[in-house]
Motif scaffolding. Structure first.
Motif, mmCIF file in Angstrom:
data_model
loop_
_atom_site.group_PDB
_atom_site.id
_atom_site.type_symbol
_atom_site.label_atom_id
_atom_site.label_comp_id
_atom_site.label_asym_id
_atom_site.label_seq_id
_atom_site.Cartn_x
_atom_site.Cartn_y
_atom_site.Cartn_z
ATOM 1 N N UNK A 58 34.272 45.985 32.688
ATOM 2 C CA UNK A 58 35.446 45.523 31.957
ATOM 3 C C UNK A 58 36.679 45.418 32.852
ATOM 4 N N UNK A 59 36.615 46.010 34.048
ATOM 5 C CA UNK A 59 37.717 45.824 35.007
ATOM 6 C C UNK A 59 37.909 44.329 35.252
ATOM 7 N N UNK A 60 36.809 43.631 35.427
ATOM 8 C CA UNK A 60 36.890 42.190 35.685
ATOM 9 C C UNK A 60 37.577 41.474 34.526
ATOM 10 N N UNK A 61 37.152 41.776 33.295
ATOM 11 C CA UNK A 61 37.743 41.093 32.138
ATOM 12 C C UNK A 61 39.216 41.435 31.976
ATOM 13 N N UNK A 62 39.553 42.719 32.153
ATOM 14 C CA UNK A 62 40.948 43.125 32.033
ATOM 15 C C UNK A 62 41.812 42.507 33.125
ATOM 16 N N UNK A 63 41.294 42.484 34.333
ATOM 17 C CA UNK A 63 42.032 41.907 35.452
ATOM 18 C C UNK A 63 42.230 40.402 35.256
ATOM 19 N N UNK A 64 41.201 39.743 34.763
ATOM 20 C CA UNK A 64 41.308 38.307 34.478
ATOM 21 C C UNK A 64 42.344 38.064 33.390
ATOM 22 N N UNK A 65 42.333 38.862 32.343
ATOM 23 C CA UNK A 65 43.316 38.760 31.259
ATOM 24 C C UNK A 65 44.728 38.937 31.830
ATOM 25 N N UNK A 66 44.915 39.958 32.641
ATOM 26 C CA UNK A 66 46.217 40.238 33.248
ATOM 27 C C UNK A 66 46.670 39.082 34.134
ATOM 28 N N UNK A 67 45.757 38.594 34.971
ATOM 29 C CA UNK A 67 46.091 37.495 35.881
ATOM 30 C C UNK A 67 46.436 36.213 35.122
ATOM 31 N N UNK A 68 45.611 35.846 34.157
ATOM 32 C CA UNK A 68 45.779 34.564 33.479
ATOM 33 C C UNK A 68 46.930 34.562 32.482
ATOM 34 N N UNK A 69 47.107 35.633 31.746
ATOM 35 C CA UNK A 69 48.109 35.640 30.671
ATOM 36 C C UNK A 69 49.495 36.074 31.142
ATOM 37 N N UNK A 70 49.546 36.989 32.096
ATOM 38 C CA UNK A 70 50.855 37.503 32.504
ATOM 39 C C UNK A 70 51.329 36.996 33.858
ATOM 40 N N UNK A 71 50.418 36.605 34.719
ATOM 41 C CA UNK A 71 50.806 36.221 36.072
ATOM 42 C C UNK A 71 50.596 34.733 36.371
ATOM 43 N N UNK A 72 50.288 33.953 35.363
ATOM 44 C CA UNK A 72 50.143 32.519 35.545
ATOM 45 C C UNK A 72 48.957 32.102 36.402
ATOM 46 N N UNK A 73 47.907 32.905 36.452
ATOM 47 C CA UNK A 73 46.690 32.532 37.163
ATOM 48 C C UNK A 73 46.632 32.974 38.616
ATOM 49 N N UNK A 74 47.637 33.681 39.104
ATOM 50 C CA UNK A 74 47.647 34.146 40.501
ATOM 51 C C UNK A 74 47.901 35.643 40.517
ATOM 52 N N UNK A 75 47.188 36.327 41.403
ATOM 53 C CA UNK A 75 47.364 37.767 41.523
ATOM 54 C C UNK A 75 47.238 38.162 42.987
ATOM 55 N N UNK A 76 48.045 39.116 43.400
ATOM 56 C CA UNK A 76 47.962 39.607 44.776
ATOM 57 C C UNK A 76 46.968 40.765 44.826
ATOM 58 N N UNK A 77 46.583 41.092 46.030
ATOM 59 C CA UNK A 77 45.660 42.210 46.214
ATOM 60 C C UNK A 77 46.270 43.506 45.682
ATOM 61 N N UNK A 78 47.526 43.755 45.977
ATOM 62 C CA UNK A 78 48.185 44.996 45.548
ATOM 63 C C UNK A 78 48.263 45.065 44.032
ATOM 64 N N UNK A 79 48.578 43.963 43.375
ATOM 65 C CA UNK A 79 48.623 43.947 41.907
ATOM 66 C C UNK A 79 47.246 44.258 41.325
ATOM 67 N N UNK A 80 46.213 43.656 41.894
ATOM 68 C CA UNK A 80 44.849 43.901 41.415
ATOM 69 C C UNK A 80 44.436 45.342 41.675
ATOM 70 N N UNK A 81 44.814 45.867 42.828
ATOM 71 C CA UNK A 81 44.489 47.253 43.160
ATOM 72 C C UNK A 81 45.167 48.218 42.193
#
Length: 160
Positions: free
Chosen positions: A51-74
């Motif tokens: 579920x890390x993948x699904x949560x991270x995808x949700x965070x990236x797509x809905x809050x960050x406009x489809x882009x995420x940095x390594x530090x944000x993902x970490x």
């Protein structure tokens, strides 16, 4: 980020922490035993931590406009793991305190019987048990010393 990590981490945590209470009744029927319980447990944890993948995808797509940095993902993944692991530990503590307080004893007895089946010498099994009986109160009294010694043997000098 925190809200999404809390949501997905809690779902994964409920899966991980709840597995004890689901597998226990199944185990009483013989489907899950000390022989295969680890397999079921790890499989459930792999699914839950997926579920890390699904949560991270949700965070990236809905809050960050489809882009995420390594530090944000970490940061997200560490928070997710902390939440999920906390649920797991709470579930384990409740399970061992309320439903199966003799689990450790049952597990040790099971492992001894497995060693006997594999043909290990009875004297070696008894000696190992006696050594553990002597060391356990010392380790419980001074866990920091045990952890130091344990970490010492994880690596070997280059000449070995």
């Amino acid at each position: 980020m925190k809200r999404i990590a809390l949501l997905y981490g809690s779902i994964a945590g409920i899966i991980c922490g709840g597995m004890f209470f689901v597998l226990n009744p199944i185990g009483s029927d013989g489907a899950v035993s000390l022989n295969n319980g680890q397999l079921y447990g790890f499989a459930i944890m792999i699914v839950a931590f997926g579920l890390i993948f699904l949560g991270l995808k949700h965070y990236r797509d809905r809050l960050l406009g489809g882009r995420i940095t390594f530090i944000q993902a970490l940061k997200f993944s560490l928070l997710f793991s902390l939440i999920t692991s906390s649920f797991y530990v709470i579930g384990w503590e409740i399970y061992t305190a309320k439903m199966d307080p003799d689990f450790a004893t049952q597990y040790v007895d099971h492992m001894r019987s497995e060693l006997r089946i594999q043909g290990m010498d009875e004297a070696a099994i008894e000696l190992t048990s006696r050594i553990h009986a002597v060391l356990e109160p010392v380790i419980r009294a001074h866990p920091e010393q045990y952890l130091w010694v344990h970490n010492r043997y994880k690596t070997r000098p280059p000449e070995e």
